[in-house]
Design a protein around this motif. Structure first.
Motif, short mmCIF file in Angstrom:
data_model
loop_
_atom_site.label_atom_id
_atom_site.label_comp_id
_atom_site.label_asym_id
_atom_site.label_seq_id
_atom_site.Cartn_x
_atom_site.Cartn_y
_atom_site.Cartn_z
N HIS A 100 -29.66 28.38 -1.61
CA HIS A 100 -28.30 27.85 -1.71
C HIS A 100 -28.08 26.74 -0.68
O HIS A 100 -27.54 25.67 -1.00
N TYR A 154 -29.81 23.56 -1.82
CA TYR A 154 -29.04 22.86 -2.85
C TYR A 154 -27.85 22.13 -2.23
O TYR A 154 -27.55 20.99 -2.59
N CYS A 155 -27.16 22.80 -1.32
CA CYS A 155 -26.01 22.16 -0.65
C CYS A 155 -26.45 20.87 0.03
O CYS A 155 -25.79 19.83 -0.10
N ALA A 191 -25.41 17.13 -1.51
CA ALA A 191 -24.21 16.81 -0.75
C ALA A 191 -23.63 15.44 -1.11
O ALA A 191 -22.41 15.27 -1.11
N GLU A 237 -20.58 19.68 -7.39
CA GLU A 237 -20.16 20.47 -6.23
C GLU A 237 -20.87 21.83 -6.24
O GLU A 237 -20.72 22.60 -7.19
N VAL A 238 -21.65 22.10 -5.21
CA VAL A 238 -22.26 23.41 -5.06
C VAL A 238 -21.18 24.35 -4.54
O VAL A 238 -20.53 24.08 -3.53
N CYS A 287 -19.47 27.43 -2.78
CA CYS A 287 -19.75 28.20 -1.57
C CYS A 287 -18.68 29.28 -1.39
O CYS A 287 -17.59 29.17 -1.94
N TYR A 337 -25.38 34.91 -2.00
CA TYR A 337 -25.71 33.79 -2.88
C TYR A 337 -26.74 34.19 -3.92
O TYR A 337 -27.72 33.50 -4.14
N THR A 379 -26.64 30.56 -7.41
CA THR A 379 -26.16 29.29 -6.90
C THR A 379 -25.57 28.54 -8.08
O THR A 379 -26.26 28.28 -9.06
#
Length: 125
Positions: A11, A14-15, A19, A25-26, A28, A38, A41
């Motif tokens: 996760h 990926y963020c 970014a 948008e990942v 969270c 997580y 994801t």
């Protein structure tokens, strides 16, 4: 513990890797208090900013032999519950239309993550 650590790592990657990807948008946890594992994801795709839809992305990943899936279909949209009472405001449909679960299992490698992100970026504007 190792499985959860790997899922959190995926996760976080990926963020970091997405970014600066417009319209992707990942998702969270709302704060670190939640200490999310997580297990999944998920990303939300804003078609206007990204230049593609969640379904465009899912199909492109599939064409590259990368499995993904939309967020769970809202219960009231499933045939078995078509006549059941519902209390909705459009949020679940909105999330379903835009949300996609990315590969994030414990066997996903850094190379796999980079490949998924490359496909996402290939669709962008």
């Amino acid at each position: 513990d190792e499985h959860v650590a790997k899922r959190r790592h995926n996760h976080a990657r990926y963020c970091a890797l997405l970014a600066d990807c417009p319209g992707v948008e990942v998702k969270c946890a709302p704060s670190e208090e939640y200490n999310s594992n997580y297990w999944l994801t998920c990303v939300l795709v804003d078609p206007e900013k990204a230049g593609f839809t969640r379904e465009d992305l899912r199909l492109k990943l599939e064409a590259e032999s990368i499995e993904s899936r939309p967020l769970w279909k809202p219960m009231h949209l499933q045939p078995v519950f078509a006549e059941a009472p519902r209390y909705v405001d459009g949020t679940s449909e909105w999330l379903f239309d835009r949300g996609l679960c990315l590969p994030s299992g414990t066997l996903v490698t850094e190379e796999d993550l980079q490949r998924v992100v490359a496909v996402i970026r290939s669709l962008g504007r």
